[in-house]
Design an enzyme around this catalytic site. Structure first.
Site, PDB file in Angstrom:
ATOM      1  N   CYS A 130       0.842  -1.194   0.000  1.00  0.00           N
ATOM      2  CA  CYS A 130       0.000   0.000   0.000  1.00  0.00           C
ATOM      3  C   CYS A 130       0.877   1.243   0.000  1.00  0.00           C
ATOM      4  O   CYS A 130       1.775   1.376   0.837  1.00  0.00           O
ATOM      5  CB  CYS A 130      -0.904  -0.020   1.228  1.00  0.00           C
ATOM      6  SG  CYS A 130      -2.039   1.352   1.224  1.00  0.00           S
ATOM      7  N   GLY A 171      -0.607  -5.498 -11.526  1.00  0.00           N
ATOM      8  CA  GLY A 171      -0.455  -4.113 -11.972  1.00  0.00           C
ATOM      9  C   GLY A 171      -0.860  -3.931 -13.413  1.00  0.00           C
ATOM     10  O   GLY A 171      -0.245  -4.491 -14.321  1.00  0.00           O
ATOM     11  N   ASP A 172      -1.943  -3.168 -13.623  1.00  0.00           N
ATOM     12  CA  ASP A 172      -2.380  -2.760 -14.960  1.00  0.00           C
ATOM     13  C   ASP A 172      -2.802  -3.920 -15.857  1.00  0.00           C
ATOM     14  O   ASP A 172      -2.717  -3.800 -17.082  1.00  0.00           O
ATOM     15  CB  ASP A 172      -1.275  -1.963 -15.677  1.00  0.00           C
ATOM     16  CG  ASP A 172      -0.952  -0.642 -14.990  1.00  0.00           C
ATOM     17  OD1 ASP A 172      -1.592  -0.340 -13.972  1.00  0.00           O
ATOM     18  OD2 ASP A 172      -0.064   0.077 -15.484  1.00  0.00           O
TER      19      ASP A 172
HETATM   20  C1  LIG Z   1      -8.966   1.517  -4.150  1.00  0.00           C
HETATM   21  C2  LIG Z   1      -7.794   0.633  -3.953  1.00  0.00           C
HETATM   22  C3  LIG Z   1      -7.581   0.054  -2.701  1.00  0.00           C
HETATM   23  C4  LIG Z   1      -6.463  -0.783  -2.494  1.00  0.00           C
HETATM   24  N1  LIG Z   1      -6.306  -1.387  -1.271  1.00  0.00           N
HETATM   25  C5  LIG Z   1      -5.284  -2.266  -1.092  1.00  0.00           C
HETATM   26  C6  LIG Z   1      -5.152  -3.015   0.117  1.00  0.00           C
HETATM   27  O1  LIG Z   1      -5.966  -2.911   1.043  1.00  0.00           O
HETATM   28  N2  LIG Z   1      -4.098  -3.858   0.222  1.00  0.00           N
HETATM   29  C7  LIG Z   1      -3.172  -4.011  -0.788  1.00  0.00           C
HETATM   30  O2  LIG Z   1      -2.220  -4.794  -0.640  1.00  0.00           O
HETATM   31  N3  LIG Z   1      -3.295  -3.341  -1.941  1.00  0.00           N
HETATM   32  C8  LIG Z   1      -4.327  -2.499  -2.133  1.00  0.00           C
HETATM   33  N4  LIG Z   1      -4.484  -1.876  -3.340  1.00  0.00           N
HETATM   34  C9  LIG Z   1      -3.548  -2.195  -4.445  1.00  0.00           C
HETATM   35  C10 LIG Z   1      -4.109  -3.315  -5.323  1.00  0.00           C
HETATM   36  O3  LIG Z   1      -4.181  -4.542  -4.604  1.00  0.00           O
HETATM   37  C11 LIG Z   1      -3.229  -3.536  -6.562  1.00  0.00           C
HETATM   38  O4  LIG Z   1      -1.931  -3.893  -6.140  1.00  0.00           O
HETATM   39  C12 LIG Z   1      -3.130  -2.304  -7.438  1.00  0.00           C
HETATM   40  O5  LIG Z   1      -4.410  -1.719  -7.633  1.00  0.00           O
HETATM   41  C13 LIG Z   1      -2.519  -2.642  -8.814  1.00  0.00           C
HETATM   42  O6  LIG Z   1      -3.300  -3.608  -9.475  1.00  0.00           O
HETATM   43  P1  LIG Z   1      -4.343  -3.206 -10.650  1.00  0.00           P
HETATM   44  O7  LIG Z   1      -3.582  -2.410 -11.671  1.00  0.00           O
HETATM   45  O8  LIG Z   1      -4.826  -4.530 -11.169  1.00  0.00           O
HETATM   46  O9  LIG Z   1      -5.423  -2.383 -10.027  1.00  0.00           O
HETATM   47  C14 LIG Z   1      -5.563  -1.036  -3.560  1.00  0.00           C
HETATM   48  C15 LIG Z   1      -5.790  -0.441  -4.809  1.00  0.00           C
HETATM   49  C16 LIG Z   1      -6.894   0.366  -5.020  1.00  0.00           C
HETATM   50  C17 LIG Z   1      -7.131   0.951  -6.392  1.00  0.00           C
END
Ligand SMILES: Cc1cc2nc3c(=O)[nH]c(=O)nc-3n(C[C@H](O)[C@H](O)[C@H](O)COP(=O)(O)O)c2cc1C
Length: 337
Positions: A100, A201-202
């Site tokens: 995070c 990621g993405d």
């Molecule tokens: C609104 C939001 C809340 C998130 N909360 C967490 C979380 O609680 N724990 C965590 O490890 N990552 C959290 N993330 C990160 C996501 O797990 C992920 O690593 C990140 O969005 C990249 O993946 P994506 O491109 O598929 O969205 C959060 C991301 C978003 C957008």
């Protein structure tokens, strides 16, 4: 993939997203094929355990297993205690959040801020693994900053500590959600460790997933924002990776049923007032790409009762009439932070 006694049905996972991947959403993501759906992060601080937010985040009643609970904090003993506490309450896997990017998570340097202190990372991993019998997994970014991508060292430390799976978001802490994810670091990590590596990621759809798996050699993918408003994308990715077949988005009637199930799940889980407030963003995501979605979304944001939201949804999807939404047959290809 197997984690302890749990054989996962595939390696396309729902990423933990605070405020989004609550129990009602995880249930739908699972039904649409997610091999694993990690909970929203739960603070390790004992004084926050009895807050309404924490109590809801550790409520796994009726959830399909394995139940994976993500803990966040910075103190090894406190995290170890939080792991035990969550296992006693049904966690079958413990995931540690070092991904995070928030400057402070729950008022302590935690999440990806820890990546800059490799000694502390090792102490946390060892303490948590020693505290519980269940498998412990870890979620990280590629490092604190582009100048210091230390994911490979963290991964080796994780392996030495007995961590069973590592998910890596292809950005550094400093990058927050800017720019695009890079996968070279994930590939490098994968080549250096034996523990399963999950790329994140993405990844917006089946083609991205295949491209990232080929580029990294990772054992699976984790899908975050792409699942917002289209939880069925997870199943579509899993199917494509397994068979090469491309699934269209579900027909309008099925989408309507999913939205209604999701909203009713939110009202039941949070109570009507909070549930309908949380429901708004999901209504926006479900409808934004559909014909007439922009106007509908704007109107729906002003509705604050459960009954009003459900009626608006029925009306919106009934107006669509046809079996599908044309353009919505494609999956969203761009992600917003
Ligand atoms: C609104 C939001 C809340 C998130 N909360 C967490 C979380 O609680 N724990 C965590 O490890 N990552 C959290 N993330 C990160 C996501 O797990 C992920 O690593 C990140 O969005 C990249 O993946 P994506 O491109 O598929 O969205 C959060 C991301 C978003 C957008």
């Amino acid at each position: 993939m197997q984690l302890g006694a749990h054989v996962l049905r595939n390696t396309v996972f729902l990423a933990p997203m605070a405020g989004i991947t609550d129990r009602p959403f995880r249930r739908i993501a699972r039904r649409y094929g997610a091999g694993l759906a990690v909970s929203e992060m739960v603070s390790a601080r004992p004084e926050l355990r009895e807050t309404r937010k924490s109590l809801l985040r550790i409520d796994h009643a009726g959830e399909t297993g394995p139940v994976s609970v993500q803990i966040v904090g910075a103190d090894p003993a406190m995290l170890a205690d939080a792991a035990r506490y969550n296992v006693e309450r049904g966690a079958e896997l413990i995931d540690i959040n070092m991904g995070c990017p928030a400057r402070k998570v729950c008022n302590v340097q935690a999440g990806s801020a820890l990546l800059g202190d490799e000694g502390l990372v090792a102490r946390i991993l060892e303490a948590v693994v020693a505290a519980v019998e269940v498998p412990v997994t870890l979620k990280i970014r590629t490092g604190p900053s582009p100048a210091s991508r230390n994911a490979a060292r963290i991964a080796r430390s994780a392996e030495d500590s007995g961590i069973r799976m590592l998910a890596i978001h292809g950005r550094t802490r400093e990058c927050a959600f800017r720019g695009t994810a890079e996968y070279a670091t994930i590939a490098d990590v994968k080549s250096r460790v034996r523990l399963p590596v999950i790329a994140n990621g993405d990844i917006a759809g089946p083609d991205d997933a295949l491209r990232v798996l080929r580029a990294t050699g990772a054992d699976g993918v984790m899908i975050g924002r792409a699942a917002q408003g289209q939880p069925w994308v997870i199943g579509a990715i899993a199917r494509f990776l397994a068979t090469g077949e491309r699934a269209a988005a579900p027909p309008a009637a099925e989408m309507r049923a999913v939205v209604v199930e999701h909203l009713e799940g939110l009202y039941a889980f949070y109570g009507e007032q909070t549930g309908s407030r949380i429901a708004r963003k999901h209504i926006g995501w479900y409808s934004e790409r559909l014909p007439g979605g922009t106007a509908f979304r704007a109107a729906a944001m002003r509705i604050d009762s459960a009954r009003g939201q459900l009626a608006a949804i029925e009306d919106f999807y009934a107006r669509a009439g046809a079996d599908d939404f044309g353009a919505a047959g494609r999956f969203r290809e761009k992600l917003a932070a």
